[in-house]
Design a protein around this motif. Structure first.
Motif, PDB file in Angstrom:
ATOM      1  N   GLN A 165       0.828  -1.203   0.000  1.00 56.69           N
ATOM      2  CA  GLN A 165       0.000   0.000   0.000  1.00 56.69           C
ATOM      3  C   GLN A 165       0.873   1.269   0.000  1.00 56.69           C
ATOM      4  O   GLN A 165       0.618   2.222   0.730  1.00 56.69           O
ATOM      5  CB  GLN A 165      -0.955   0.002   1.212  1.00 56.69           C
ATOM      6  N   ASN A 166       1.843   1.261  -0.891  1.00 52.97           N
ATOM      7  CA  ASN A 166       2.724   2.421  -1.007  1.00 52.97           C
ATOM      8  C   ASN A 166       2.300   3.375  -2.120  1.00 52.97           C
ATOM      9  O   ASN A 166       2.603   4.576  -2.050  1.00 52.97           O
ATOM     10  CB  ASN A 166       4.175   1.971  -1.250  1.00 52.97           C
ATOM     11  N   ASP A 167       1.656   2.848  -3.135  1.00 50.46           N
ATOM     12  CA  ASP A 167       1.352   3.698  -4.291  1.00 50.46           C
ATOM     13  C   ASP A 167       0.157   3.122  -5.045  1.00 50.46           C
ATOM     14  O   ASP A 167      -0.287   1.976  -4.812  1.00 50.46           O
ATOM     15  CB  ASP A 167       2.578   3.770  -5.208  1.00 50.46           C
ATOM     16  N   LEU A 168      -0.335   3.910  -5.995  1.00 50.39           N
ATOM     17  CA  LEU A 168      -1.426   3.446  -6.857  1.00 50.39           C
ATOM     18  C   LEU A 168      -0.842   2.696  -8.053  1.00 50.39           C
ATOM     19  O   LEU A 168       0.203   3.067  -8.591  1.00 50.39           O
ATOM     20  CB  LEU A 168      -2.258   4.627  -7.351  1.00 50.39           C
ATOM     21  N   VAL A 169      -1.544   1.646  -8.453  1.00 50.74           N
ATOM     22  CA  VAL A 169      -1.137   0.840  -9.591  1.00 50.74           C
ATOM     23  C   VAL A 169      -2.254   0.922 -10.641  1.00 50.74           C
ATOM     24  O   VAL A 169      -3.373   0.436 -10.400  1.00 50.74           O
ATOM     25  CB  VAL A 169      -0.889  -0.615  -9.184  1.00 50.74           C
ATOM     26  N   GLN A 177     -12.394  -0.511   6.923  1.00 52.10           N
ATOM     27  CA  GLN A 177     -11.540   0.541   7.490  1.00 52.10           C
ATOM     28  C   GLN A 177     -10.066   0.337   7.077  1.00 52.10           C
ATOM     29  O   GLN A 177      -9.546  -0.775   7.125  1.00 52.10           O
ATOM     30  CB  GLN A 177     -11.646   0.525   9.016  1.00 52.10           C
ATOM     31  N   LEU A 178      -9.421   1.429   6.624  1.00 50.22           N
ATOM     32  CA  LEU A 178      -8.003   1.419   6.251  1.00 50.22           C
ATOM     33  C   LEU A 178      -7.242   2.425   7.116  1.00 50.22           C
ATOM     34  O   LEU A 178      -7.845   3.303   7.740  1.00 50.22           O
ATOM     35  CB  LEU A 178      -7.832   1.770   4.768  1.00 50.22           C
ATOM     36  N   GLY A 179      -5.933   2.299   7.082  1.00 49.37           N
ATOM     37  CA  GLY A 179      -5.098   3.278   7.780  1.00 49.37           C
ATOM     38  C   GLY A 179      -5.062   4.573   6.989  1.00 49.37           C
ATOM     39  O   GLY A 179      -5.696   4.720   5.925  1.00 49.37           O
ATOM     40  N   ALA A 180      -4.306   5.521   7.488  1.00 47.00           N
ATOM     41  CA  ALA A 180      -4.217   6.841   6.861  1.00 47.00           C
ATOM     42  C   ALA A 180      -3.708   6.742   5.434  1.00 47.00           C
ATOM     43  O   ALA A 180      -4.259   7.374   4.519  1.00 47.00           O
ATOM     44  CB  ALA A 180      -3.319   7.758   7.689  1.00 47.00           C
ATOM     45  N   GLY A 183      -3.779   4.087   3.393  1.00 43.70           N
ATOM     46  CA  GLY A 183      -4.765   3.396   2.561  1.00 43.70           C
ATOM     47  C   GLY A 183      -5.957   4.285   2.229  1.00 43.70           C
ATOM     48  O   GLY A 183      -6.504   4.248   1.125  1.00 43.70           O
ATOM     49  N   GLU A 184      -6.379   5.120   3.230  1.00 43.86           N
ATOM     50  CA  GLU A 184      -7.508   6.030   2.991  1.00 43.86           C
ATOM     51  C   GLU A 184      -7.151   7.062   1.931  1.00 43.86           C
ATOM     52  O   GLU A 184      -7.969   7.327   1.029  1.00 43.86           O
ATOM     53  CB  GLU A 184      -7.892   6.725   4.289  1.00 43.86           C
ATOM     54  N   ALA A 185      -5.970   7.624   1.973  1.00 46.22           N
ATOM     55  CA  ALA A 185      -5.550   8.612   0.975  1.00 46.22           C
ATOM     56  C   ALA A 185      -5.472   7.975  -0.406  1.00 46.22           C
ATOM     57  O   ALA A 185      -5.892   8.578  -1.410  1.00 46.22           O
ATOM     58  CB  ALA A 185      -4.206   9.208   1.369  1.00 46.22           C
ATOM     59  N   LEU A 186      -4.946   6.740  -0.466  1.00 44.20           N
ATOM     60  CA  LEU A 186      -4.846   6.042  -1.752  1.00 44.20           C
ATOM     61  C   LEU A 186      -6.252   5.728  -2.310  1.00 44.20           C
ATOM     62  O   LEU A 186      -6.484   5.793  -3.512  1.00 44.20           O
ATOM     63  CB  LEU A 186      -4.038   4.762  -1.600  1.00 44.20           C
ATOM     64  N   ALA A 187      -7.173   5.383  -1.439  1.00 47.11           N
ATOM     65  CA  ALA A 187      -8.542   5.070  -1.876  1.00 47.11           C
ATOM     66  C   ALA A 187      -9.201   6.294  -2.508  1.00 47.11           C
ATOM     67  O   ALA A 187      -9.841   6.202  -3.577  1.00 47.11           O
ATOM     68  CB  ALA A 187      -9.363   4.557  -0.701  1.00 47.11           C
ATOM     69  N   ILE A 188      -9.068   7.450  -1.852  1.00 43.39           N
ATOM     70  CA  ILE A 188      -9.653   8.675  -2.416  1.00 43.39           C
ATOM     71  C   ILE A 188      -8.950   9.035  -3.720  1.00 43.39           C
ATOM     72  O   ILE A 188      -9.599   9.448  -4.691  1.00 43.39           O
ATOM     73  CB  ILE A 188      -9.550   9.828  -1.399  1.00 43.39           C
ATOM     74  N   MET A 205     -12.625   7.720   6.491  1.00 34.73           N
ATOM     75  CA  MET A 205     -12.232   6.695   7.453  1.00 34.73           C
ATOM     76  C   MET A 205     -11.602   7.297   8.717  1.00 34.73           C
ATOM     77  O   MET A 205     -11.011   6.570   9.527  1.00 34.73           O
ATOM     78  CB  MET A 205     -11.266   5.708   6.802  1.00 34.73           C
ATOM     79  N   GLY A 206     -11.709   8.624   8.841  1.00 29.82           N
ATOM     80  CA  GLY A 206     -11.239   9.270  10.054  1.00 29.82           C
ATOM     81  C   GLY A 206      -9.809   9.763  10.025  1.00 29.82           C
ATOM     82  O   GLY A 206      -9.316  10.262  11.042  1.00 29.82           O
TER      83      GLY A 206
END
Length: 222
Positions: free
Chosen positions: A103-107, A167-170, A172-177, A206-207
């Motif tokens: 979960q370091n970058d978008l693919v 729920q994802l960490g910070a 993962g949440e940024a990558l999802a958006i 996700m907070g």
């Protein structure tokens, strides 16, 4: 003597009278013919009388007049209403986005979608964020439910439900958006995206990261 002559004369006269009466029956044929003619006449009258009597069933039965059967009224069949044409499905190749194992970058990945209208187009595009055929391409939206999606005047409004397991960490949440924004903004007609959670505008998905309303190309850095 004179008495005897007198009696003889009377007797002779009686004989003449009797003989005269006996000759009258000789005129009977004429009378008989008269009777016959009368009888024939009576027979004719009888026949005429017979003609005046009610006719026999065969001759007296009147042939019923032919009754014309009314033709049924023509039934007007309403013109068949043509069913509205169903839009044909379109196929389109788009880019969707996953993350790597760390979960370091978008693919990015190339996928194809099929749709018949704009709403289905964007709904099918969102579904590509939820599944992946490759083990090293991790979907970030796979546990999030899309409740509804609308598109109007360049804006996508989507309502989602986020269960606890999504729920994802910070990071993962940024990558999802980011994955959501880059996928939708590849369509030129999409100007902004408003993400609702159970029908409400929330401050954070996700907070961890602020969720702006709406997301635009400018405020998302794209």
């Amino acid at each position: 003597m004179n008495k005897k002559l007198t009696y003889a004369g009377i007797a002779a006269l009686l004989l003449l009278v009797i003989s005269g009466c006996g000759d009258k029956p000789t005129a009977a044929p004429a009378d008989a013919s008269g009777q016959d003619s009368t009888s024939v006449s009576s027979g004719a009258e009888g026949n005429n009388a017979g003609n005046d009597s009610p006719a026999s069933p065969a001759s007296s039965t009147a042939t019923p007049a032919a009754t014309s059967t009314p033709e049924p009224a023509a039934t007007v069949t309403p013109a068949a209403t043509e069913a509205p044409a169903v839009p044909e499905k379109q196929s389109l190749k788009i880019k969707t986005y996953y993350t790597d194992l760390q979960q370091n970058d978008l693919v990015p990945a190339d996928v194809s979608i099929t749709f018949k209208d704009a709403v289905e187009k964007y709904t099918e595009a969102f579904k590509t964020l939820q599944k992946s055929d490759k083990a090293d391409q991790i979907p970030l939206w796979n546990k999030i439910e899309l409740k509804s999606l609308e598109f109007s005047n360049g804006q996508i409004v989507m309502d989602i439900h986020k269960p606890d397991e999504a729920q994802l960490g910070a990071g993962g949440e940024a990558l999802a958006i980011g994955a959501l924004s880059q996928m939708f903004f590849q369509f030129d007609e999409v100007k902004n995206i408003d993400v609702l959670v159970d029908g409400e505008q929330v401050e954070s998905l996700m907070g961890h990261v602020d969720l702006v309303h709406p997301i635009t190309r400018e405020n998302n850095g794209l």
